[in-house]
Scaffold this motif. Structure first.
Motif, short mmCIF file in Angstrom:
data_model
loop_
_atom_site.label_atom_id
_atom_site.label_comp_id
_atom_site.label_asym_id
_atom_site.label_seq_id
_atom_site.Cartn_x
_atom_site.Cartn_y
_atom_site.Cartn_z
N LEU A 17 8.35 100.75 -2.59
CA LEU A 17 8.66 99.98 -1.38
C LEU A 17 7.62 98.91 -1.10
O LEU A 17 7.96 97.79 -0.70
N VAL A 18 6.36 99.22 -1.33
CA VAL A 18 5.29 98.23 -1.13
C VAL A 18 5.45 97.08 -2.14
O VAL A 18 5.33 95.91 -1.77
N ALA A 19 5.76 97.41 -3.39
CA ALA A 19 5.94 96.37 -4.40
C ALA A 19 7.15 95.49 -4.08
O ALA A 19 7.10 94.27 -4.25
N LEU A 20 8.23 96.10 -3.58
CA LEU A 20 9.40 95.31 -3.17
C LEU A 20 9.08 94.41 -1.99
O LEU A 20 9.52 93.26 -1.95
N THR A 21 8.30 94.92 -1.06
CA THR A 21 7.90 94.12 0.10
C THR A 21 7.05 92.93 -0.33
O THR A 21 7.27 91.80 0.11
N LEU A 22 6.11 93.17 -1.23
CA LEU A 22 5.27 92.08 -1.73
C LEU A 22 6.09 91.06 -2.51
O LEU A 22 5.83 89.86 -2.46
N LEU A 23 7.11 91.54 -3.23
CA LEU A 23 8.00 90.63 -3.95
C LEU A 23 8.75 89.73 -2.98
O LEU A 23 8.82 88.51 -3.18
N LEU A 24 9.28 90.30 -1.92
CA LEU A 24 10.01 89.50 -0.93
C LEU A 24 9.10 88.50 -0.22
O LEU A 24 9.48 87.35 -0.03
N ILE A 25 7.92 88.95 0.15
CA ILE A 25 6.99 88.05 0.84
C ILE A 25 6.57 86.90 -0.07
O ILE A 25 6.56 85.74 0.34
N GLY A 26 6.25 87.20 -1.32
CA GLY A 26 5.81 86.16 -2.24
C GLY A 26 6.92 85.25 -2.71
O GLY A 26 6.71 84.06 -2.93
N THR A 27 8.11 85.78 -2.86
CA THR A 27 9.22 84.98 -3.37
C THR A 27 9.72 84.00 -2.32
O THR A 27 10.00 82.83 -2.63
N PHE A 28 9.85 84.45 -1.09
CA PHE A 28 10.41 83.61 -0.04
C PHE A 28 9.37 82.98 0.86
O PHE A 28 9.70 82.26 1.79
N GLY A 29 8.10 83.25 0.63
CA GLY A 29 7.04 82.65 1.43
C GLY A 29 7.05 83.11 2.87
O GLY A 29 6.80 82.32 3.78
N LEU A 30 7.33 84.38 3.08
CA LEU A 30 7.38 84.91 4.44
C LEU A 30 5.98 85.04 5.03
O LEU A 30 4.99 85.13 4.31
N PHE A 31 5.91 85.07 6.35
CA PHE A 31 4.66 85.25 7.10
C PHE A 31 3.62 84.18 6.76
O PHE A 31 2.42 84.43 6.79
N GLY A 32 4.08 82.99 6.43
CA GLY A 32 3.17 81.88 6.16
C GLY A 32 2.51 81.91 4.79
O GLY A 32 1.63 81.10 4.51
N GLN A 33 2.92 82.81 3.94
CA GLN A 33 2.36 82.89 2.59
C GLN A 33 2.97 81.80 1.72
O GLN A 33 4.10 81.39 1.91
N ARG A 35 4.64 80.42 -1.70
CA ARG A 35 5.52 81.04 -2.70
C ARG A 35 4.73 81.30 -3.97
O ARG A 35 3.96 80.46 -4.42
N ASP A 36 4.93 82.48 -4.52
CA ASP A 36 4.14 82.90 -5.68
C ASP A 36 5.09 83.34 -6.79
O ASP A 36 5.87 84.27 -6.61
N PRO A 37 5.03 82.69 -7.96
CA PRO A 37 5.91 83.09 -9.06
C PRO A 37 5.57 84.46 -9.64
O PRO A 37 6.37 85.05 -10.33
N LEU A 38 4.40 84.98 -9.34
CA LEU A 38 3.99 86.29 -9.85
C LEU A 38 4.11 87.38 -8.79
O LEU A 38 3.45 88.41 -8.88
#
Length: 89
Positions: A17-33, A35-38
């Motif tokens: 679940l943590v890895a999926l959350t990090l994937l969503l945050i990095g892929t869609f640039g959520l919470f001001g992050q 976008r990260d291809p990795l």
């Protein structure tokens, strides 16, 4: 033994679940992050060995299968724990 199995499944599930959350945050640039291809890199070790067998799969399906590979490992762990519980009784 049953308690150890339950804890292993819980820990792997939380990591998934943590890895999926990090994937969503990095892929869609959520919470001001940015976008990260990795962003899905943490899913790879959780999905081993299945992610290594994705060479022959079409490129459109690879990300989805890599996302689902850790779920397959969770199912295998749950089935192994159930089998061990039956043999112990």
């Amino acid at each position: 033994m049953a308690t150890a199995c339950k804890w292993v499944i819980r820990i792997v599930g939380v990591l998934y679940l943590v890895a999926l959350t990090l994937l969503l945050i990095g892929t869609f640039g959520l919470f001001g992050q940015e976008r990260d291809p990795l962003a899905g890199v943490f899913l790879m070790p959780l999905g081993l060995p299945w992610v290594l067998w994705l060479d022959g799969v079409a490129d459109a399906f690879k990300p989805w299968l890599a996302i689902l590979a850790p779920a397959l490992n969770l199912v295998i762990l749950a089935l192994a724990c159930r089998l061990l519980r039956r043999e112990g009784t």
